[in-house]
Design a protein around this motif. Sequence first.
Motif, PDB file in Angstrom:
ATOM      1  N   VAL A  58       0.862  -1.413  -0.064  1.00  0.00           N
ATOM      2  CA  VAL A  58       0.874  -0.395   0.043  1.00  0.00           C
ATOM      3  C   VAL A  58       1.170   1.713  -0.116  1.00  0.00           C
ATOM      4  O   VAL A  58       0.594   2.097  -0.640  1.00  0.00           O
ATOM      5  N   ASN A  62       1.030   3.405  -3.379  1.00  0.00           N
ATOM      6  CA  ASN A  62       0.401   4.768  -2.824  1.00  0.00           C
ATOM      7  C   ASN A  62       1.253   6.109  -3.300  1.00  0.00           C
ATOM      8  O   ASN A  62       1.686   7.142  -3.797  1.00  0.00           O
ATOM      9  N   VAL A 133      -9.130  -3.112   0.087  1.00  0.00           N
ATOM     10  CA  VAL A 133      -8.415  -1.998   0.534  1.00  0.00           C
ATOM     11  C   VAL A 133      -6.496  -1.479   0.125  1.00  0.00           C
ATOM     12  O   VAL A 133      -6.216  -0.787   0.111  1.00  0.00           O
ATOM     13  N   TYR A 137      -7.125   2.529  -1.834  1.00  0.00           N
ATOM     14  CA  TYR A 137      -6.892   2.932  -1.505  1.00  0.00           C
ATOM     15  C   TYR A 137      -6.534   4.159  -1.832  1.00  0.00           C
ATOM     16  O   TYR A 137      -7.723   5.799  -1.599  1.00  0.00           O
ATOM     17  N   THR A 138      -6.066   4.414  -2.608  1.00  0.00           N
ATOM     18  CA  THR A 138      -5.105   5.857  -3.209  1.00  0.00           C
ATOM     19  C   THR A 138      -6.081   6.074  -4.551  1.00  0.00           C
ATOM     20  O   THR A 138      -7.029   7.666  -4.800  1.00  0.00           O
ATOM     21  N   ILE A 141     -10.731   4.802  -2.817  1.00  0.00           N
ATOM     22  CA  ILE A 141     -11.101   4.741  -0.873  1.00  0.00           C
ATOM     23  C   ILE A 141     -10.697   6.700  -0.775  1.00  0.00           C
ATOM     24  O   ILE A 141     -11.498   6.712  -0.698  1.00  0.00           O
ATOM     25  N   ASN A 142     -10.067   7.073  -1.278  1.00  0.00           N
ATOM     26  CA  ASN A 142      -9.581   8.256  -0.895  1.00  0.00           C
ATOM     27  C   ASN A 142     -10.686   9.809  -1.712  1.00  0.00           C
ATOM     28  O   ASN A 142     -10.448  10.841  -0.803  1.00  0.00           O
ATOM     29  N   CYS A 148     -13.291   6.070   3.516  1.00  0.00           N
ATOM     30  CA  CYS A 148     -11.671   6.774   3.554  1.00  0.00           C
ATOM     31  C   CYS A 148     -11.278   6.963   5.310  1.00  0.00           C
ATOM     32  O   CYS A 148     -10.532   6.997   5.893  1.00  0.00           O
ATOM     33  N   ALA A 151     -11.490   3.358   6.613  1.00  0.00           N
ATOM     34  CA  ALA A 151     -10.978   2.187   5.985  1.00  0.00           C
ATOM     35  C   ALA A 151      -8.733   1.637   6.453  1.00  0.00           C
ATOM     36  O   ALA A 151      -8.281   0.871   6.238  1.00  0.00           O
ATOM     37  N   PRO A 152      -8.326   2.975   7.197  1.00  0.00           N
ATOM     38  CA  PRO A 152      -7.096   2.760   7.777  1.00  0.00           C
ATOM     39  C   PRO A 152      -7.732   1.963   8.481  1.00  0.00           C
ATOM     40  O   PRO A 152      -6.311   0.529   9.252  1.00  0.00           O
ATOM     41  N   GLY A 155      -7.955  -2.056   7.640  1.00  0.00           N
ATOM     42  CA  GLY A 155      -7.389  -2.111   7.169  1.00  0.00           C
ATOM     43  C   GLY A 155      -6.681  -3.507   8.302  1.00  0.00           C
ATOM     44  O   GLY A 155      -5.794  -4.307   8.355  1.00  0.00           O
ATOM     45  N   HIS A 209     -11.221  13.012   1.434  1.00  0.00           N
ATOM     46  CA  HIS A 209     -11.416  12.761   1.965  1.00  0.00           C
ATOM     47  C   HIS A 209     -12.194  13.744   3.453  1.00  0.00           C
ATOM     48  O   HIS A 209     -13.377  14.727   2.618  1.00  0.00           O
TER      49      HIS A 209
END
Length: 299
Positions: A58, A62, A133, A137-138, A141-142, A148, A151-152, A155, A209
Amino acid sequence: MTKPKSANIVHAMRPSFLILTPVCILLAVATAQFQGLHYSLAYALLCLVGALTAHIAVNTLNEYQDFHSGLDLMTERTDFSGGSGLLVQHPHLSAQVFKASLIALAITAIVGIYFITIHGWKILPIGLLGLLVVITYTKWINKQAWLCLIAPGLGFGTFMVTGTYLCITGAINTSIWLISLIPFFLINNLLLVNQIPDIDADTQVGRNHLAIKHGIGASIKAYGIFTIFAQLTLIYLVLTNILPLASIVAIIPMLLGYFVLYGMIRLNRDIASAPKYLAANVICSIASPTLLALSLFFA
């Protein structure tokens, strides 16, 4: 003198951020030991490998995507946000960084497939959601404010802790889901604050976000709620004997969340001008689950 390619690519993995992964694995192992369950230390080490490569994937993905979107060229980097800046200085390494992300993803998938052969298909949902995820993510999800936001924590807190517990014990229960809520709330907060210094640059590349869509005030409220919920979860689990009394020690670093909250209110979008608040946020999100894990080992 230019650094070797390998050293530069390692820089894109952001090694100092990888400490979060062994902390989450440790919490799962400590929970299994506290509950008196038989577990495999070899499986725990294999989970650590798979989780670390997922984290590396990730980070490098990213890095690659933020460089090609132009975000890294607009971001003012800090020690806690804005990427590593590697590809801004060494754009010729772009393909190597992308290749590193694919290799890391492949290793994670192989580890997951191995555990499917051991425990069956019950591990598959957690594994697939974790990979989803990482991959999205980049790019996606963002752009979804509320997804967003959580998600962290999903994960690292939910999927990594519960997934490891399942892999090392072969079973899963309500208690590990509840315990995983503590890193879930804290790790959401970790990323929530780190997004604030990058608001202008993130907006220009289409990210959306929470701080962009609803304003920093919403981020401050979310941070406060997550801080309180992490502490209430810990207290509840101690009072219901899911965690031992000794685990209340984990609330001490959680109190740093109020210091960070004060900094967010006082400095708003200029919080990066006082790195002590960003550093306190990191300490809070890493030290709390670490102390919780240690309390379970020595309870």
